[in-house]
Scaffold this motif. Structure first.
Motif, PDB file in Angstrom:
ATOM      1  N   SER A 170       0.832  -1.211   0.000  1.00 36.31           N
ATOM      2  CA  SER A 170       0.000   0.000   0.000  1.00 36.31           C
ATOM      3  C   SER A 170       0.864   1.258   0.000  1.00 36.31           C
ATOM      4  O   SER A 170       0.539   2.255  -0.655  1.00 36.31           O
ATOM      5  CB  SER A 170      -0.935   0.001   1.213  1.00 36.31           C
ATOM      6  OG  SER A 170      -1.806  -1.115   1.203  1.00 36.31           O
ATOM      7  N   TRP A 189      -6.744   4.609 -10.959  1.00 30.73           N
ATOM      8  CA  TRP A 189      -7.345   3.275 -10.852  1.00 30.73           C
ATOM      9  C   TRP A 189      -6.271   2.261 -10.475  1.00 30.73           C
ATOM     10  O   TRP A 189      -5.206   2.217 -11.092  1.00 30.73           O
ATOM     11  CB  TRP A 189      -7.986   2.874 -12.180  1.00 30.73           C
ATOM     12  CG  TRP A 189      -9.207   3.648 -12.526  1.00 30.73           C
ATOM     13  CD1 TRP A 189      -9.282   4.873 -13.131  1.00 30.73           C
ATOM     14  CD2 TRP A 189     -10.555   3.260 -12.264  1.00 30.73           C
ATOM     15  NE1 TRP A 189     -10.588   5.260 -13.271  1.00 30.73           N
ATOM     16  CE2 TRP A 189     -11.401   4.299 -12.756  1.00 30.73           C
ATOM     17  CE3 TRP A 189     -11.133   2.130 -11.685  1.00 30.73           C
ATOM     18  CZ2 TRP A 189     -12.792   4.234 -12.663  1.00 30.73           C
ATOM     19  CZ3 TRP A 189     -12.519   2.062 -11.596  1.00 30.73           C
ATOM     20  CH2 TRP A 189     -13.335   3.106 -12.080  1.00 30.73           C
ATOM     21  N   LEU A 190      -6.552   1.442  -9.470  1.00 29.80           N
ATOM     22  CA  LEU A 190      -5.612   0.427  -9.003  1.00 29.80           C
ATOM     23  C   LEU A 190      -5.986  -0.931  -9.581  1.00 29.80           C
ATOM     24  O   LEU A 190      -7.096  -1.431  -9.367  1.00 29.80           O
ATOM     25  CB  LEU A 190      -5.615   0.379  -7.469  1.00 29.80           C
ATOM     26  CG  LEU A 190      -5.330   1.702  -6.740  1.00 29.80           C
ATOM     27  CD1 LEU A 190      -5.390   1.489  -5.229  1.00 29.80           C
ATOM     28  CD2 LEU A 190      -3.981   2.273  -7.150  1.00 29.80           C
ATOM     29  N   THR A 198      -4.330  -8.153  -1.546  1.00 39.20           N
ATOM     30  CA  THR A 198      -5.264  -7.157  -2.060  1.00 39.20           C
ATOM     31  C   THR A 198      -6.725  -7.512  -1.792  1.00 39.20           C
ATOM     32  O   THR A 198      -7.602  -6.646  -1.926  1.00 39.20           O
ATOM     33  CB  THR A 198      -5.058  -6.960  -3.566  1.00 39.20           C
ATOM     34  OG1 THR A 198      -5.190  -8.220  -4.237  1.00 39.20           O
ATOM     35  CG2 THR A 198      -3.675  -6.394  -3.842  1.00 39.20           C
ATOM     36  N   TYR A 205      -6.604  -2.496   1.209  1.00 44.63           N
ATOM     37  CA  TYR A 205      -5.361  -1.899   0.699  1.00 44.63           C
ATOM     38  C   TYR A 205      -5.637  -0.573  -0.001  1.00 44.63           C
ATOM     39  O   TYR A 205      -4.864   0.391   0.122  1.00 44.63           O
ATOM     40  CB  TYR A 205      -4.648  -2.865  -0.261  1.00 44.63           C
ATOM     41  CG  TYR A 205      -5.162  -2.807  -1.671  1.00 44.63           C
ATOM     42  CD1 TYR A 205      -4.575  -1.976  -2.628  1.00 44.63           C
ATOM     43  CD2 TYR A 205      -6.277  -3.553  -2.060  1.00 44.63           C
ATOM     44  CE1 TYR A 205      -5.070  -1.899  -3.915  1.00 44.63           C
ATOM     45  CE2 TYR A 205      -6.780  -3.467  -3.336  1.00 44.63           C
ATOM     46  CZ  TYR A 205      -6.175  -2.648  -4.268  1.00 44.63           C
ATOM     47  OH  TYR A 205      -6.675  -2.563  -5.538  1.00 44.63           O
ATOM     48  N   SER A 206      -6.738  -0.498  -0.771  1.00 49.88           N
ATOM     49  CA  SER A 206      -7.035   0.732  -1.516  1.00 49.88           C
ATOM     50  C   SER A 206      -7.392   1.874  -0.565  1.00 49.88           C
ATOM     51  O   SER A 206      -7.099   3.044  -0.852  1.00 49.88           O
ATOM     52  CB  SER A 206      -8.165   0.499  -2.520  1.00 49.88           C
ATOM     53  OG  SER A 206      -9.375   0.137  -1.864  1.00 49.88           O
ATOM     54  N   ASP A 207      -8.012   1.551   0.559  1.00 50.24           N
ATOM     55  CA  ASP A 207      -8.319   2.568   1.564  1.00 50.24           C
ATOM     56  C   ASP A 207      -7.039   3.070   2.223  1.00 50.24           C
ATOM     57  O   ASP A 207      -6.910   4.256   2.537  1.00 50.24           O
ATOM     58  CB  ASP A 207      -9.273   2.002   2.610  1.00 50.24           C
ATOM     59  CG  ASP A 207     -10.592   1.541   1.997  1.00 50.24           C
ATOM     60  OD1 ASP A 207     -11.432   2.401   1.713  1.00 50.24           O
ATOM     61  OD2 ASP A 207     -10.752   0.330   1.789  1.00 50.24           O
ATOM     62  N   GLN A 210      -5.391   5.490  -0.271  1.00 49.30           N
ATOM     63  CA  GLN A 210      -6.036   6.804  -0.224  1.00 49.30           C
ATOM     64  C   GLN A 210      -5.633   7.574   1.023  1.00 49.30           C
ATOM     65  O   GLN A 210      -5.325   8.772   0.978  1.00 49.30           O
ATOM     66  CB  GLN A 210      -7.561   6.639  -0.257  1.00 49.30           C
ATOM     67  CG  GLN A 210      -8.343   7.944  -0.215  1.00 49.30           C
ATOM     68  CD  GLN A 210      -8.417   8.631  -1.566  1.00 49.30           C
ATOM     69  OE1 GLN A 210      -9.094   8.153  -2.479  1.00 49.30           O
ATOM     70  NE2 GLN A 210      -7.739   9.757  -1.711  1.00 49.30           N
ATOM     71  N   ILE A 229      -9.053   7.704  -5.520  1.00 47.36           N
ATOM     72  CA  ILE A 229      -8.407   6.412  -5.739  1.00 47.36           C
ATOM     73  C   ILE A 229      -9.496   5.369  -5.935  1.00 47.36           C
ATOM     74  O   ILE A 229     -10.364   5.187  -5.072  1.00 47.36           O
ATOM     75  CB  ILE A 229      -7.514   6.027  -4.543  1.00 47.36           C
ATOM     76  CG1 ILE A 229      -6.444   7.099  -4.316  1.00 47.36           C
ATOM     77  CG2 ILE A 229      -6.868   4.669  -4.788  1.00 47.36           C
ATOM     78  CD1 ILE A 229      -5.532   7.333  -5.497  1.00 47.36           C
ATOM     79  N   LYS A 230      -9.462   4.701  -7.071  1.00 53.77           N
ATOM     80  CA  LYS A 230     -10.508   3.735  -7.407  1.00 53.77           C
ATOM     81  C   LYS A 230      -9.909   2.333  -7.526  1.00 53.77           C
ATOM     82  O   LYS A 230      -8.817   2.166  -8.065  1.00 53.77           O
ATOM     83  CB  LYS A 230     -11.194   4.121  -8.715  1.00 53.77           C
ATOM     84  CG  LYS A 230     -11.862   5.500  -8.667  1.00 53.77           C
ATOM     85  CD  LYS A 230     -12.609   5.801  -9.950  1.00 53.77           C
ATOM     86  CE  LYS A 230     -13.308   7.153  -9.880  1.00 53.77           C
ATOM     87  NZ  LYS A 230     -14.120   7.423 -11.083  1.00 53.77           N
ATOM     88  N   ARG A 231     -10.640   1.363  -7.025  1.00 54.78           N
ATOM     89  CA  ARG A 231     -10.166  -0.024  -7.033  1.00 54.78           C
ATOM     90  C   ARG A 231     -10.894  -0.813  -8.115  1.00 54.78           C
ATOM     91  O   ARG A 231     -12.123  -0.857  -8.146  1.00 54.78           O
ATOM     92  CB  ARG A 231     -10.411  -0.654  -5.662  1.00 54.78           C
ATOM     93  CG  ARG A 231     -10.073  -2.134  -5.570  1.00 54.78           C
ATOM     94  CD  ARG A 231      -9.959  -2.565  -4.110  1.00 54.78           C
ATOM     95  NE  ARG A 231     -11.162  -2.281  -3.353  1.00 54.78           N
ATOM     96  CZ  ARG A 231     -12.070  -3.203  -3.011  1.00 54.78           C
ATOM     97  NH1 ARG A 231     -11.916  -4.454  -3.403  1.00 54.78           N
ATOM     98  NH2 ARG A 231     -13.119  -2.870  -2.294  1.00 54.78           N
TER      99      ARG A 231
END
Length: 322
Positions: A170, A189-190, A198, A205-207, A210, A229-231
């Motif tokens: 992350s 985009w991730l 993940t 992880y995406s949070d 961000q 940030i978009k997953r």
């Protein structure tokens, strides 16, 4: 670890003064980007733990990009017997840029030497993170994924090694995404590999990414950026084979090649990896290779590979993160 790693990477000169990276960002100058990522961790067949992140401008339908990648790289590197020239061409094309990180000792970065103390240190790390978010007035909806992680940390089966992997990956994604945010990105985009890192706690992880970006950039740049940030999440209709998985093949190749590189003896584990190494790592204009050593803090080294020799230089000599 965590935001401190992202911050230290951002404070180094490499991200602002790398001519090739600056030229790449200026050439595309998009508001939306894709970060594809893959990792090679704890594989006894390789010399290094690695994470590769490939940057792509989102300037067309992502399914069209995915189709083009799939044609050039139809399989993961482990399932590929020979390397097609179209693979090499795509990896070194002007439309992509790669970061490859070598990780040394990241699992010991949170906590002391013994496993018991490390387990407790990781639990306290999660607790402090959640407490800090609450104190900062984080909306309840945004707190949900972190509270799931907090509950997971309280379990007897809490996997603190997975936690260390989660925080490290992350942090690296946040660093590369922050470079794009600084360059005017409004959405990143991730597209990471779908694995236990993940998918843990519903993709927390995406949070973390961000959270790290907003916190670190507010400190380093003293500025608030507007970026989402978009997953990437595959559709249930896709089953096991989703079109988003094609994006992972580029970092899969880069991470796998560097993982199989014996730096001290300059040896590569297989012929197909050697072909990629020579054509896409050596003297490359679209690859930045960094080694992060977590030993009594953090040191960052840039590795430049040329046909003449390999140079390893410290980005921040003498500076470490406690």
């Amino acid at each position: 670890m965590g935001p401190s790693v992202t911050e230290m990477l951002l404070r180094t000169t490499i991200n602002n003064q790398e001519e090739e990276l600056s030229s790449f960002l200026q050439k595309h100058n998009e508001e939306q980007w894709i970060l594809a990522a893959d990792f090679c961790l704890d594989d006894n067949d390789y010399y290094n733990n690695t994470c590769a992140i490939t940057i792509l401008p989102l300037n067309e339908d992502p399914r069209d990009i995915s189709e083009r990648i799939a044609k050039a790289i139809p399989k993961d590197i482990k399932k590929t017997q020979s390397i097609d020239p179209s693979t090499l061409e795509l990896l070194r094309s002007e439309g992509v840029f790669h970061f490859v990180f070598l990780l040394e000792g990241h699992r010991g970065a949170i906590g002391a030497a013994s496993e018991d103390s490390r387990l407790q240190a990781n639990r306290e790390y999660v607790q402090k993170m959640v407490s800090d978010l609450i104190a900062a007035g984080c909306p309840p909806a945004n707190l949900k994924p972190f509270k799931r992680l907090l509950e997971a940390s309280k379990a007897k089966s809490f996997n603190f090694r997975l936690m260390a992997d989660l925080v490290a990956i992350s942090s690296l994604l946040a660093f590369v995404a922050a470079l794009l945010v600084r360059n005017g990105a409004l959405a990143v985009w991730l597209f990471p590999d779908r694995d236990k890192i993940t998918e843990w706690c519903d993709g927390v992880y995406s949070d973390l990414v961000q959270n790290y970006i907003s916190g670190v950039l507010s400190v380093v740049d003293e500025k608030v950026y507007d970026c989402e940030i978009k997953r990437a999440i595959p559709s249930p209709a896709d089953g096991k084979n989703s079109w988003i998985d094609s994006f992972v093949r580029m970092p899969d190749y880069m991470a796998g090649v560097v993982a199989g590189w014996n730096i001290e003896n300059n040896l590569i584990t297989s012929e197909k990896r050697e072909i990629i190494f020579i054509n896409n790592i050596v003297d490359s204009k679209n690859v930045i290779l960094l080694r992060l050593c977590f030993d009594k803090g953090l040191s960052i080294e840039k590795i430049a590979v040329s046909r003449k020799r390999t140079n390893i230089t410290a980005s921040l000599p003498g500076q470490v993160i406690k």
